[in-house]
Write a protein that holds these residues in place. Sequence first.
Motif, mmCIF file in Angstrom:
data_model
loop_
_atom_site.group_PDB
_atom_site.id
_atom_site.type_symbol
_atom_site.label_atom_id
_atom_site.label_comp_id
_atom_site.label_asym_id
_atom_site.label_seq_id
_atom_site.Cartn_x
_atom_site.Cartn_y
_atom_site.Cartn_z
ATOM 1 N N SER A 24 0.859 -1.185 0.000
ATOM 2 C CA SER A 24 0.000 0.000 0.000
ATOM 3 C C SER A 24 0.890 1.228 0.000
ATOM 4 C CB SER A 24 -0.920 0.001 1.226
ATOM 5 O OG SER A 24 -1.693 1.178 1.281
ATOM 6 N N SER A 25 0.447 2.309 -0.628
ATOM 7 C CA SER A 25 1.238 3.541 -0.645
ATOM 8 C C SER A 25 1.134 4.261 0.690
ATOM 9 C CB SER A 25 0.743 4.473 -1.760
ATOM 10 O OG SER A 25 -0.578 4.924 -1.456
ATOM 11 N N LEU A 28 -2.055 6.527 5.254
ATOM 12 C CA LEU A 28 -2.412 7.667 6.099
ATOM 13 C C LEU A 28 -3.882 8.027 5.953
ATOM 14 C CD1 LEU A 28 0.738 9.945 5.609
ATOM 15 C CD2 LEU A 28 0.147 8.530 7.588
ATOM 16 N N SER A 29 -4.418 7.843 4.750
ATOM 17 C CA SER A 29 -5.836 8.122 4.525
ATOM 18 C C SER A 29 -6.715 7.189 5.355
ATOM 19 C CB SER A 29 -6.169 7.976 3.037
ATOM 20 O OG SER A 29 -7.560 8.093 2.819
ATOM 21 N N LYS A 30 -6.354 5.914 5.421
ATOM 22 C CA LYS A 30 -7.134 4.938 6.200
ATOM 23 C C LYS A 30 -7.005 5.207 7.702
ATOM 24 C CE LYS A 30 -6.968 1.296 2.715
ATOM 25 N NZ LYS A 30 -6.496 -0.056 2.361
ATOM 26 N N PHE A 69 -9.369 7.709 12.873
ATOM 27 C CA PHE A 69 -9.442 8.835 13.807
ATOM 28 C C PHE A 69 -10.804 9.512 13.744
ATOM 29 C CE2 PHE A 69 -4.570 9.537 13.611
ATOM 30 C CZ PHE A 69 -4.399 8.581 14.599
ATOM 31 N N GLU A 70 -11.344 9.628 12.543
ATOM 32 C CA GLU A 70 -12.646 10.284 12.373
ATOM 33 C C GLU A 70 -13.746 9.500 13.065
ATOM 34 O OE1 GLU A 70 -15.315 13.180 11.283
ATOM 35 O OE2 GLU A 70 -13.116 13.212 11.167
ATOM 36 N N HIS A 71 -13.718 8.172 12.936
ATOM 37 C CA HIS A 71 -14.719 7.334 13.616
ATOM 38 C C HIS A 71 -14.591 7.444 15.137
ATOM 39 C CE1 HIS A 71 -16.726 5.311 10.328
ATOM 40 N NE2 HIS A 71 -15.562 5.044 9.742
ATOM 41 N N ILE A 72 -13.362 7.581 15.624
ATOM 42 C CA ILE A 72 -13.150 7.741 17.070
ATOM 43 C C ILE A 72 -13.694 9.091 17.542
ATOM 44 C CG2 ILE A 72 -11.381 8.003 18.872
ATOM 45 C CD1 ILE A 72 -9.697 5.944 17.363
#
Length: 231
Positions: free
Chosen positions: A204-205, A210-212, A217-220
């Motif tokens: 994976s790049s 970092l996007s994943k 973090f957003e879900h947290i």
Amino acid sequence: MPLINNSTDDLSNCCESIGRTITKLEINDSRDFIDFYQKIPLTKGPFFDSSMAEHPSSEWSFFSLQPKYTFDKLFSDRIVVTNAEGKSKTCECFFDQLDKFQFKSLNAFPHLKKYPFIGGFIGYVSYENFFEKIKLLKVNPNTFPLYQFSLFTNVFLFDHLTNETVLISDGDTSLIDTYDNWLKNRNKPTKSIGIGKTLLKPNSSKENYLSKIEKIFEHIRKGDIYQANFT
């Protein structure tokens, strides 16, 4: 022992067709036993080492060699069985037949009950498939089978209490020849082998990774979850 090619074949008959021969070997030190495992030039199964070597309930270390058959449960819902010559075909109902084999093999050789393993299946099942029932959305060539079991009929065992080593086999004389060859050469210095460089590539790049992580973090932050294992 025939390959299994349909659900009517019975694997439980195999244990009766595989005889058991016991041979005592001149290995009386656990370090030599490990050295033998490392240097033996044959297809090896996992090495089971005792963590309580001097306790009667766990006095044995052992490993197996030369699997007769290997069963792989693939992601295409096929079960592939491969024999020692590398020939493969499909089979069905492996776990049903494994239960029969285990029950029957435990009673086939009562005089060998003191040994922790006298031959049989060694393998693993995947956590995702058997416990969480997770269906993978993407399968790549590096994905492990959902389960894999190999049938071993040759076992070397070391008794930490008596410092004795035995081979329980199907009568394969080539194993004794291999052991004799190791015995003759065990004290000879080994040649050093150069280790080549291997270029490791991520699957994976950095940007995708970092996007994943940011999505986690957003879900947290939203309170959807309080932690996540990113694998």
